[in-house]
Design a protein around this motif. Structure first.
Motif, PDB file in Angstrom:
ATOM      1  N   UNK A 283     -39.596  -4.108 -20.724  1.00 24.14           N
ATOM      2  CA  UNK A 283     -38.810  -2.932 -20.367  1.00 24.14           C
ATOM      3  C   UNK A 283     -39.683  -1.701 -20.286  1.00 24.14           C
ATOM      4  N   UNK A 284     -40.955  -1.868 -19.972  1.00 18.53           N
ATOM      5  CA  UNK A 284     -41.833  -0.730 -19.858  1.00 18.53           C
ATOM      6  C   UNK A 284     -41.623  -0.046 -18.520  1.00 18.53           C
TER       7      UNK A 284
ATOM      8  N   UNK B 198     -40.102   6.822 -24.743  1.00 18.50           N
ATOM      9  CA  UNK B 198     -40.292   7.122 -23.326  1.00 18.50           C
ATOM     10  C   UNK B 198     -39.625   8.467 -23.020  1.00 18.50           C
TER      11      UNK B 198
ATOM     12  N   UNK C 279     -38.138  10.795 -19.717  1.00 17.02           N
ATOM     13  CA  UNK C 279     -37.731  10.779 -18.313  1.00 17.02           C
ATOM     14  C   UNK C 279     -37.202  12.163 -17.933  1.00 17.02           C
TER      15      UNK C 279
ATOM     16  N   UNK D 245     -33.355   9.231 -12.764  1.00 18.23           N
ATOM     17  CA  UNK D 245     -34.381   9.565 -13.741  1.00 18.23           C
ATOM     18  C   UNK D 245     -35.764   9.095 -13.303  1.00 18.23           C
TER      19      UNK D 245
ATOM     20  N   UNK E 231     -39.712   8.485 -14.645  1.00 19.86           N
ATOM     21  CA  UNK E 231     -40.508   8.272 -15.840  1.00 19.86           C
ATOM     22  C   UNK E 231     -41.622   9.310 -15.937  1.00 19.86           C
TER      23      UNK E 231
ATOM     24  N   UNK F  84     -34.481  13.035 -20.610  1.00 16.88           N
ATOM     25  CA  UNK F  84     -34.060  11.939 -21.478  1.00 16.88           C
ATOM     26  C   UNK F  84     -35.232  11.388 -22.263  1.00 16.88           C
TER      27      UNK F  84
ATOM     28  N   UNK G 231     -45.735  -2.579 -24.347  1.00 12.06           N
ATOM     29  CA  UNK G 231     -45.336  -2.732 -22.952  1.00 12.06           C
ATOM     30  C   UNK G 231     -44.873  -4.134 -22.617  1.00 12.06           C
ATOM     31  N   UNK G 232     -45.465  -5.113 -23.254  1.00 13.53           N
ATOM     32  CA  UNK G 232     -45.237  -6.486 -22.839  1.00 13.53           C
ATOM     33  C   UNK G 232     -44.201  -7.197 -23.687  1.00 13.53           C
TER      34      UNK G 232
ATOM     35  N   UNK H  72     -41.434  -5.350 -25.386  1.00 14.73           N
ATOM     36  CA  UNK H  72     -40.154  -4.689 -25.532  1.00 14.73           C
ATOM     37  C   UNK H  72     -39.219  -5.135 -24.417  1.00 14.73           C
ATOM     38  N   UNK H  73     -37.940  -5.208 -24.703  1.00 16.59           N
ATOM     39  CA  UNK H  73     -37.044  -5.694 -23.655  1.00 16.59           C
ATOM     40  C   UNK H  73     -35.881  -4.768 -23.348  1.00 16.59           C
ATOM     41  N   UNK H  74     -35.664  -3.734 -24.107  1.00 18.71           N
ATOM     42  CA  UNK H  74     -34.554  -2.827 -23.818  1.00 18.71           C
ATOM     43  C   UNK H  74     -34.913  -1.417 -24.272  1.00 18.71           C
ATOM     44  N   UNK H  75     -34.626  -0.461 -23.423  1.00 17.41           N
ATOM     45  CA  UNK H  75     -34.775   0.940 -23.809  1.00 17.41           C
ATOM     46  C   UNK H  75     -33.393   1.513 -24.087  1.00 17.41           C
ATOM     47  N   UNK H  76     -33.283   2.254 -25.153  1.00 19.84           N
ATOM     48  CA  UNK H  76     -32.030   2.901 -25.536  1.00 19.84           C
ATOM     49  C   UNK H  76     -32.215   4.407 -25.369  1.00 19.84           C
ATOM     50  N   UNK H  77     -31.305   4.995 -24.601  1.00 18.98           N
ATOM     51  CA  UNK H  77     -31.465   6.386 -24.218  1.00 18.98           C
ATOM     52  C   UNK H  77     -30.717   7.326 -25.151  1.00 18.98           C
ATOM     53  N   UNK H  78     -31.301   8.499 -25.323  1.00 18.82           N
ATOM     54  CA  UNK H  78     -30.620   9.575 -26.015  1.00 18.82           C
ATOM     55  C   UNK H  78     -29.695  10.308 -25.061  1.00 18.82           C
ATOM     56  N   UNK H  79     -28.965  11.305 -25.573  1.00 10.91           N
ATOM     57  CA  UNK H  79     -28.001  12.030 -24.738  1.00 10.91           C
ATOM     58  C   UNK H  79     -28.647  13.002 -23.769  1.00 10.91           C
TER      59      UNK H  79
END
Lengths: 113, 115
Positions: free
Chosen positions: A98-99, B33, B35, B43, B45, B90, B98-99, B101-108
């Motif tokens: 997910x990068x 991250x 954005x 968004x 990056x 965001x 990078x290799x 991680x599978x999900x990004x959780x976003x702030x408000x």
């Protein structure tokens, strides 16, 4: 080159009818695919994700999406639209986990009472 | 469940001023991250950090800098603000590099308005 295309900038459905939001991707690698929803003046909420497991992915709020490699598609569906589903939906692709998410241009879903 | 916290939620600055945006990741998340989402846009990056080191760089202007601290929170520093910097910023957090991680959780998000 890797990219994601949302085919409709705006979709309008009546409450109680099915929802289809279309997304196609282009990738030289096996991608991870996500759908995020953004309600007005709110942050991004993850609806569902595909990361090379089952091709039919079930998410929150009754949404699901099917990864079709032959069609390079990841369309989002819901059997019956609810007024609270009105929002902006982003199809998102990532490579190597997910990068560095690459966002589609978004589809605004309007639900008519 | 704890979510990503961003502060402030709204910020108004004038041209040429400086702004600092803060992001507090979900507990035990070590990747952050940033954005930028302009009006009516998707968004984009900017930059990411893993274990307090910059892991990748996107379309971040040279006027911007960021860092991740020992407690894993991150700050985005923006100098010489321009009108075009007005956007929703965001922060997202995840676990792993990078290799893995599978999900990004976003702030408000932080809505920055430059006048």
């Amino acid at each position: 080159a890797q990219s994601v295309t949302q085919l409709d900038s705006h979709v309008s459905v009546s409450e109680g009818t099915p929802v289809l939001l279309r997304c196609n991707y282009s990738s030289s690698y096996s991608p991870s695919l996500f759908w995020y929803v953004q309600h007005p003046n709110k942050g991004l909420q993850l609806l569902l994700k595909y990361t090379s497991a089952a091709t039919l992915v079930k998410g929150i709020n009754g949404f699901e999406a099917e990864f079709k490699k032959s069609e390079t598609s990841f369309h989002l569906t819901k059997p019956s639209a609810h007024m609270s589903d009105a929002a902006e939906y982003f199809c998102v692709v990532s490579f190597f986990g997910a990068n560095n998410l690459f966002f589609g241009t978004g589809t605004r879903l309007t639900v008519i009472p | 469940a704890a979510g990503v916290i961003q502060s402030p939620r709204h910020l108004i600055k004038e041209k040429r001023e400086t702004a600092t945006l803060k992001c507090y990741p979900i507990p035990r998340h070590d990747t952050v991250y940033w954005y930028q989402q302009g009006p009516g846009q998707d968004p984009q990056f900017l930059i990411s950090f893993y274990e307090k080191m910059q892991s990748d760089k996107g379309s971040i202007p040279d006027r911007f800098s960021a860092q991740q601290f020992s407690d894993y929170h991150s700050e985005l520093n923006m100098s010489s603000l321009e009108l075009g910097d007005s956007a929703l910023y965001f922060c997202a957090s995840a676990t792993g590099d990078s290799y893995s991680t599978d999900t990004q959780y976003f702030g408000p998000g932080t809505r920055l308005t430059v006048l």
